[in-house]
Design an enzyme around this catalytic site. Structure first.
Site, short mmCIF file in Angstrom:
data_model
loop_
_atom_site.label_atom_id
_atom_site.label_comp_id
_atom_site.label_asym_id
_atom_site.label_seq_id
_atom_site.Cartn_x
_atom_site.Cartn_y
_atom_site.Cartn_z
N LYS A 52 0.84 -1.06 0.09
CA LYS A 52 0.18 -0.09 -0.03
C LYS A 52 0.89 1.05 -0.02
O LYS A 52 1.84 1.26 0.54
CB LYS A 52 -1.00 0.08 1.18
CG LYS A 52 -1.62 1.03 1.48
CD LYS A 52 -2.33 1.54 2.86
CE LYS A 52 -2.79 2.65 3.18
NZ LYS A 52 -3.34 3.10 4.19
N GLU A 80 -6.68 13.12 13.69
CA GLU A 80 -5.86 12.18 13.99
C GLU A 80 -4.98 12.53 14.98
O GLU A 80 -3.98 13.23 14.85
CB GLU A 80 -5.26 11.35 12.76
CG GLU A 80 -4.44 10.32 12.79
CD GLU A 80 -4.24 9.54 11.52
OE1 GLU A 80 -3.52 8.38 11.74
OE2 GLU A 80 -4.58 9.94 10.45
#
Length: 463
Positions: A215, A264
């Site tokens: 990824k 986050e």
């Protein structure tokens, strides 16, 4: 600061700051607007201010002026350098404070090995400052501290002048109403290197299909142009109104200002307890409760998003196993819903091992698979090679640490770099084997939306 302090025969620890003295003085004040205090410093300390508010709104920090700057442009060893310099500086603190600690605030660039040209002209690879004047809001209490870091033996006159300046700043913040800033008016919007971005998605997808990497996160940038120069105070005002459920941050470096409202957390340390947030996999909010629930349920069951989320959980859990004891990881993710987007979310916590620090965790956690990819080093190489821009501080760690080692860093997404009449916005997505340029491009618009809305950008012509 008192006469005993300045004539102290205290033995200062050796290190880069041997021979320095770090004086602090804290007073408790009537609670005030953090933004009003930030704004009060604009006249005399433009380019040297900082702002932080945690997601829970239980801790707010404003810094005005630079008592001392710790920075480096070295491509390697930057986390270790800032960690050691801060420890050495803290060893020189003369008078211990009990209400609040002196704070070091700043951030790191995403990738110091990326040598592409960049709009981040004022930001070194690591940039931290101890503010001269520090406001901390905790619960119902407000504290203002003065910090003086000096090699001078006699500092009474200087410290007394700083007290007068502190009182002026407090007065200005308490008696002046914060401006109700109008939304900025944009006169231009450009998608920077759009075709290169779309090409990079295709190239990276082919590489992933060839099993060279699992990824890779690829990002892109938008440039907004404003009718008038946008002030940092106005920028913070807009994002705090638009994204109240996020971490708010702002960091000035001369005439440039990096700010955002990120959902986050990278990592928090409080009394040796460490907490991190696995946040990966996203979908838009629904226009109705029913649609919102449907989208959320689909996200929880979606194999691509769950796999992307699991990369992050695995990586952060492994880091905590190495640096902490008693690590706790929930088996299944929950939904974190903010104004424009909902994410898969898993908290991870543990107790720091003896000798481990917040900076150690920041170094090994950055970048998480949610912002870099998997495996980490191969993904970073792919980003360096194929991404059509230099991220600067976008998607990198930004936050604070105090003299005791407590602190918190967030991941600087949903963010923008303000530079005069222009702002640069950033958004990216995780590329896996079944990604397509079109779907990834569409996903970036969802992630641009919070900052676009805050800065008066048009949403009607998104695709």
């Amino acid at each position: 600061m008192n006469s005993e302090s300045s004539s102290s025969t205290q033995q200062f620890a050796a290190g880069p700051y041997e021979g320095y003295r770090f004086y602090t003085e804290t007073i408790e004040v009537t609670r005030m607007s953090a933004l009003a205090f930030f704004e009060a410093g604009g006249e005399g300390y433009a380019g040297k201010r900082m702002f932080w508010q945690n997601r829970e709104k239980t801790f707010t920090l404003v810094g005005i002026g630079h008592a001392h700057v710790l920075s480096t442009d070295q491509p390697t060893g930057r986390f270790e350098k800032i960690k050691k310099d801060w420890k050495s500086l803290c060893n020189q603190i003369v008078n211990e404070e009990h209400s609040v600690q002196p704070v070091l605030f700043g951030g790191f660039s995403f990738d110091p090995l990326n040598d592409k040209p960049s709009e981040w002209t004022r930001f070194p690879q690591a940039y931290f400052a101890v503010p001269t004047f520090q406001l901390i809001l905790k619960g119902e209490q407000a504290f203002v501290s003065i910090h003086l870091i000096t090699e001078q033996q006699e500092s009474f006159a200087e410290f007394d002048a700083m007290r007068k300046e502190r009182d002026k700043l407090i007065h200005a913040a308490q008696v002046t109403e914060v401006d109700k800033y109008d939304k900025p008016r944009t006169i231009g919007r450009a998608e920077l290197r759009k075709e290169e971005y779309l090409d990079s998605i295709q190239r990276v997808t082919d590489i992933i299909k060839a099993k060279e990497v699992e990824k890779v996160v690829i990002a892109r940038a938008l440039e907004l142009e404003f009718e008038d120069k946008l002030s940092p105070s106005s920028a913070l005002y807009q994002v705090s109104n638009e994204q109240p459920e996020s971490f708010l941050f702002g960091l000035e470096a001369e005439e440039q200002f990096f700010f955002g409202a990120t959902p986050e957390r990278l990592v928090k340390v409080e009394s040796q307890k460490a907490l991190s947030t696995c946040l990966a996999g996203s979908t838009p909010r629904g226009k109705t409760v029913e649609k919102d629930t449907e989208l959320g349920e689909a996200l929880l069951k979606d194999p691509k998003n769950r796999a992307e989320h699991q990369y992050v959980v695995k990586m952060i859990s492994e880091v905590f196993e190495n640096y902490c004891s008693g690590t706790v990881v929930p088996k299944l993710p929950k939904l974190l819903k903010i104004r424009d987007i909902q994410h898969l979310y898993t908290p991870v916590e543990g107790k720091l091992n003896p000798g481990a620090t917040l900076f150690d965790l920041v170094e090994v956690l950055h970048p998480t698979p949610a912002l870099g990819g998997e495996p980490k080093l191969e993904a970073l190489h792919m980003i360096r090679k194929h991404e059509a821009m230099n991220r600067g501080y976008y998607a990198a760690p930004i936050g604070w640490i105090d003299a005791k080692g407590d602190g918190e860093f967030a991941v600087a997404i949903r963010s923008a770099l303000l530079d005069g009449e222009k702002a640069y916005l950033y958004a990216g997505g995780g590329i896996v084997a079944d990604s397509t340029p079109e779907s990834e491009y569409d996903e970036t618009w969802v992630k641009f939306r919070p900052m676009l809305r805050a800065l008066g950008g048009q949403l009607s012509d998104e695709s």
